[in-house]
Design an enzyme around this catalytic site. Structure first.
Site, PDB file in Angstrom:
ATOM      1  N   ASP A  59       0.814  -1.213   0.000  1.00 26.99           N
ATOM      2  CA  ASP A  59       0.000   0.000   0.000  1.00 26.99           C
ATOM      3  C   ASP A  59       0.856   1.274   0.000  1.00 26.99           C
ATOM      4  O   ASP A  59       0.392   2.350   0.376  1.00 26.99           O
ATOM      5  CB  ASP A  59      -0.969   0.002   1.189  1.00 26.99           C
ATOM      6  N   HIS A 263      24.707   3.668 -18.237  1.00 25.73           N
ATOM      7  CA  HIS A 263      23.582   3.876 -17.315  1.00 25.73           C
ATOM      8  C   HIS A 263      23.811   3.113 -16.011  1.00 25.73           C
ATOM      9  O   HIS A 263      22.921   2.425 -15.512  1.00 25.73           O
ATOM     10  CB  HIS A 263      22.258   3.435 -17.976  1.00 25.73           C
ATOM     11  N   ASP A 280      26.771  11.744 -13.025  1.00 24.20           N
ATOM     12  CA  ASP A 280      25.761  12.311 -13.924  1.00 24.20           C
ATOM     13  C   ASP A 280      24.510  12.461 -13.085  1.00 24.20           C
ATOM     14  O   ASP A 280      23.845  11.472 -12.765  1.00 24.20           O
ATOM     15  CB  ASP A 280      25.538  11.363 -15.113  1.00 24.20           C
ATOM     16  N   ASP A 291      20.720  18.602 -16.079  1.00 23.21           N
ATOM     17  CA  ASP A 291      21.402  17.354 -16.438  1.00 23.21           C
ATOM     18  C   ASP A 291      22.890  17.654 -16.560  1.00 23.21           C
ATOM     19  O   ASP A 291      23.335  18.227 -17.558  1.00 23.21           O
ATOM     20  CB  ASP A 291      20.811  16.843 -17.767  1.00 23.21           C
ATOM     21  N   HIS A 370      27.601   7.261 -27.792  1.00 24.60           N
ATOM     22  CA  HIS A 370      26.310   7.952 -27.688  1.00 24.60           C
ATOM     23  C   HIS A 370      26.366   9.286 -28.423  1.00 24.60           C
ATOM     24  O   HIS A 370      27.418   9.707 -28.897  1.00 24.60           O
ATOM     25  CB  HIS A 370      25.880   8.126 -26.224  1.00 24.60           C
ATOM     26  N   HIS A 374      20.892  16.170 -26.164  1.00 26.63           N
ATOM     27  CA  HIS A 374      19.451  15.921 -26.328  1.00 26.63           C
ATOM     28  C   HIS A 374      18.718  17.143 -25.799  1.00 26.63           C
ATOM     29  O   HIS A 374      19.261  17.909 -24.989  1.00 26.63           O
ATOM     30  CB  HIS A 374      19.024  14.652 -25.570  1.00 26.63           C
ATOM     31  N   HIS A 381      15.121  13.826 -21.099  1.00 22.07           N
ATOM     32  CA  HIS A 381      15.228  13.657 -22.555  1.00 22.07           C
ATOM     33  C   HIS A 381      13.938  14.246 -23.112  1.00 22.07           C
ATOM     34  O   HIS A 381      12.939  13.553 -23.244  1.00 22.07           O
ATOM     35  CB  HIS A 381      15.393  12.175 -22.935  1.00 22.07           C
ATOM     36  N   GLU A 416      27.265  16.832 -24.172  1.00 22.89           N
ATOM     37  CA  GLU A 416      27.824  15.818 -23.284  1.00 22.89           C
ATOM     38  C   GLU A 416      28.722  14.794 -23.966  1.00 22.89           C
ATOM     39  O   GLU A 416      28.425  13.606 -23.984  1.00 22.89           O
ATOM     40  CB  GLU A 416      26.696  15.099 -22.547  1.00 22.89           C
ATOM     41  N   TYR A 420      35.063   6.445 -23.214  1.00 19.46           N
ATOM     42  CA  TYR A 420      34.905   5.297 -22.308  1.00 19.46           C
ATOM     43  C   TYR A 420      35.866   4.210 -22.778  1.00 19.46           C
ATOM     44  O   TYR A 420      35.643   3.608 -23.831  1.00 19.46           O
ATOM     45  CB  TYR A 420      33.453   4.813 -22.329  1.00 19.46           C
ATOM     46  N   ARG A 437      32.935  11.729 -18.898  1.00 20.20           N
ATOM     47  CA  ARG A 437      31.912  12.501 -19.619  1.00 20.20           C
ATOM     48  C   ARG A 437      31.850  13.865 -18.967  1.00 20.20           C
ATOM     49  O   ARG A 437      32.029  13.990 -17.755  1.00 20.20           O
ATOM     50  CB  ARG A 437      30.539  11.805 -19.562  1.00 20.20           C
ATOM     51  N   GLU A 439      29.207  17.144 -19.104  1.00 20.52           N
ATOM     52  CA  GLU A 439      27.880  17.498 -19.619  1.00 20.52           C
ATOM     53  C   GLU A 439      27.398  18.814 -19.030  1.00 20.52           C
ATOM     54  O   GLU A 439      27.386  18.989 -17.809  1.00 20.52           O
ATOM     55  CB  GLU A 439      26.872  16.394 -19.264  1.00 20.52           C
TER      56      GLU A 439
HETATM   57  N1  GLY Z   1      21.431  11.809 -17.563  1.00 21.96           N
HETATM   58  C1  GLY Z   1      20.933  11.286 -18.763  1.00 21.96           C
HETATM   59  C2  GLY Z   1      21.672  11.799 -19.904  1.00 21.96           C
HETATM   60  O1  GLY Z   1      22.709  12.393 -19.745  1.00 21.96           O
HETATM   61  O2  GLY Z   1      21.233  11.705 -21.013  1.00 21.96           O
HETATM   62 MN    MN Z   2      22.081  14.163 -20.814  1.00 21.63          MN
HETATM   63 MN    MN Z   3      23.280  13.305 -17.907  1.00 28.12          MN
END
Ligand code: GLY
Ligand code: MN
Ligand code: MN
Length: 469
Positions: A59, A263, A280, A291, A370, A374, A381, A416, A420, A437, A439
């Site tokens: 619940d 991720h 991140d 982000d 990647h 975005h 996103h 970003e 890697y 990374r 960003e």
């Molecule tokens: N934190 C998700 C991305 O960087 O796209």
């Molecule tokens: Mn991002």
């Molecule tokens: Mn991110």
């Protein structure tokens, strides 16, 4: 070495006012624009729903968060609500459907506005109980040409649409004409949400400031021997004490080789001296996401190899940001970042040159898999097409993607790039298990772009200085 609580305290961010008394006009204006679009296509009835709370276990519910399209049109915070907009040739009507007052439930769960007060507070023409939605939709759709809703997104909504249309069609022998057109309302809202207005930009600025402070806190509290989740807790502390709603997505706190998992979710490893920590994480403030990714040495000093790769990623990000201005293509930032990253990979003997051949072959994707950004907004996103709408594609066709979205002031994108490098026999050992990374969040302005997340240290020297007080 990491004694910096004074500096962290100094960075406390002044509180912004939320739900200001007269702050509803932006939402009314967005609803008006939707109705204007509907009218231009012949008018009709639009509906945007926000769902019920969802059980997490037994619940206990997940924290409630409004549907993003609903939230764009109203900050009304309760579950089980719907916004209905009626656009006729000569008049508009906006209706907020919500739960009625309920003394017992309010004793257990908290305040509910109830339809009349909700309509008044949130600037709708009228309020109505959510239980009456089916009846009202049957009535409102009678003799109107079209229904506008989120097509094909929810079985519940699809079933409701069938019920509403059946209710209108059942009145056919009484001379009622049912709608003959269904329009995808999300397509309209996606395009609107892509270009942020002043109120949205203010919320995103603040989300970015709070997240910047959280990353600085992380730099100042990370040290060998602590676990990743302890730093996740430091981020959350900074988010919430500054009034952010929640993390905008699951925080990634990834040390050492974990940084090569894009991720990574576990956030439970012990952080070791000599490793990098990739974080991140960004908060959501007044429903708007930030982000940010920063990568820094757990022990406070980059090794030579770490710094070599770090400076390549930083230069790639600089080159990408340089492209962001009105009239540029969304894809330009990615293309610019890839050129710098791949040249860096060649210099570090990770891939073979020459540059154009390495880009063409895609060999670099082993280390950069990647895209470089975005859209960012109510969703991390965010919605909005990455290609120009049909008929508006740029005609240059010279290279890259000629249909890529053309940037306009008010769009917000992340930038970003990353590298890697997993351990492998054909990879120089000094670079094994390094994931980096960087960003930031960029708002397209009239003259170029504004980096909303500018407050977070980014140059290697500045990071080391921040970490070492
Ligand atoms: N934190 C998700 C991305 O960087 O796209
Ligand atoms: Mn991002
Ligand atoms: Mn991110």
């Amino acid at each position: 070495m990491h004694n910096c609580s004074r500096a962290i305290r100094n960075r406390r961010i002044p509180r912004a006012q939320r739900l200001p008394e007269n702050g509803m006009q932006e939402y009314a204006e967005r609803r008006r624009r939707v109705m204007e679009t509907m009218r231009a296509a012949g008018g009709g009835v639009a509906i945007v729903c926000t769902g019920a709370e969802v059980i997490r276990n037994r619940d206990s519910e997940y924290p409630y968060r409004s549907d993003s399209y609903f939230r764009y049109l109203s900050p009304f915070p309760e579950p089980q609500a719907a916004i209905v907009l009626v656009a006729d040739a000569d008049r508009d009507e906006s209706i907020l459907f919500c739960r009625p007052k309920n003394e017992e439930r309010e004793t257990w769960d908290g305040f509910r506005y109830g339809p009349p007060a909700a309509a008044e507070r949130f600037g709708f023409d009228r309020g109505a109980p959510i239980e009456s939605l089916d009846d009202e939709m049957g009535r409102l759709l009678a003799n109107r040409p079209a229904l506008w809703c989120a097509l094909g997104t929810s079985e519940t909504l699809d079933a409701s649409v069938r019920r509403w249309l059946a209710a209108v069609r059942a009145q056919a022998r009484a001379g009622v004409v049912s709608p003959t057109q269904l329009f995808d309302l999300n397509h309209v809202l996606d395009e609107m949400r892509l270009v942020k207005d002043a109120q949205e930009i203010a919320a995103m600025r603040r989300a970015a400031q709070i997240s910047s402070a959280a990353h600085l806190r992380a730099m100042r509290t990370a040290r060998p021997g602590r676990r990743e989740y302890e730093i996740e807790a430091e981020l959350l502390y900074e988010f919430r004490r500054n009034g952010a709603d929640a993390p905008a997505y699951g925080s990634i706190v990834a040390s050492g080789r974990n940084a090569c998992v894009l991720h990574y979710r576990a956030n439970d490893a012990v952080m070791n001296d000599g490793e990098l920590l990739l974080i991140d994480a960004g908060c959501e403030f007044d429903a708007y996401a930030s982000d940010i990714t920063r990568t820094f040495p757990v022990g406070g000093r980059f090794s030579a190899a770490q710094r070599t790769l770090y400076d390549i990623v930083l230069e790639a990000q600089r080159a990408a940001i340089e492209t962001i201005r009105p009239g540029a293509r969304f894809v330009d930032a990615h293309d610019a970042a890839v050129r710098v990253l791949v040249q860096g990979m060649i210099d570090c003997r990770l891939v073979e040159g020459p540059l154009d051949a390495a880009i063409e072959s895609g060999a670099y994707r082993r280390f950069y898999m990647h895209r470089t950004g975005h859209w960012l907004g109510i969703d991390v996103h965010d919605c909005g097409s990455y290609r120009e709408p049909p008929g508006e594609a740029s005609a240059d066709g010279a290279e890259g993607d000629p249909g890529s979205r053309i940037l306009r002031p008010g769009m917000v994108t992340t930038v970003e790039p990353g590298l890697y490098v997993r351990a492998a026999d054909d990879v120089p050992i000094a670079f094994h298990d390094i994931g980096i990374r960087i960003e930031d969040d960029a708002l397209v302005t009239d003259g170029g772009c504004e980096i909303l997340t500018i407050d977070t240290p980014k140059r290697a020297d500045d990071i080391e200085a921040a970490m070492n007080g």
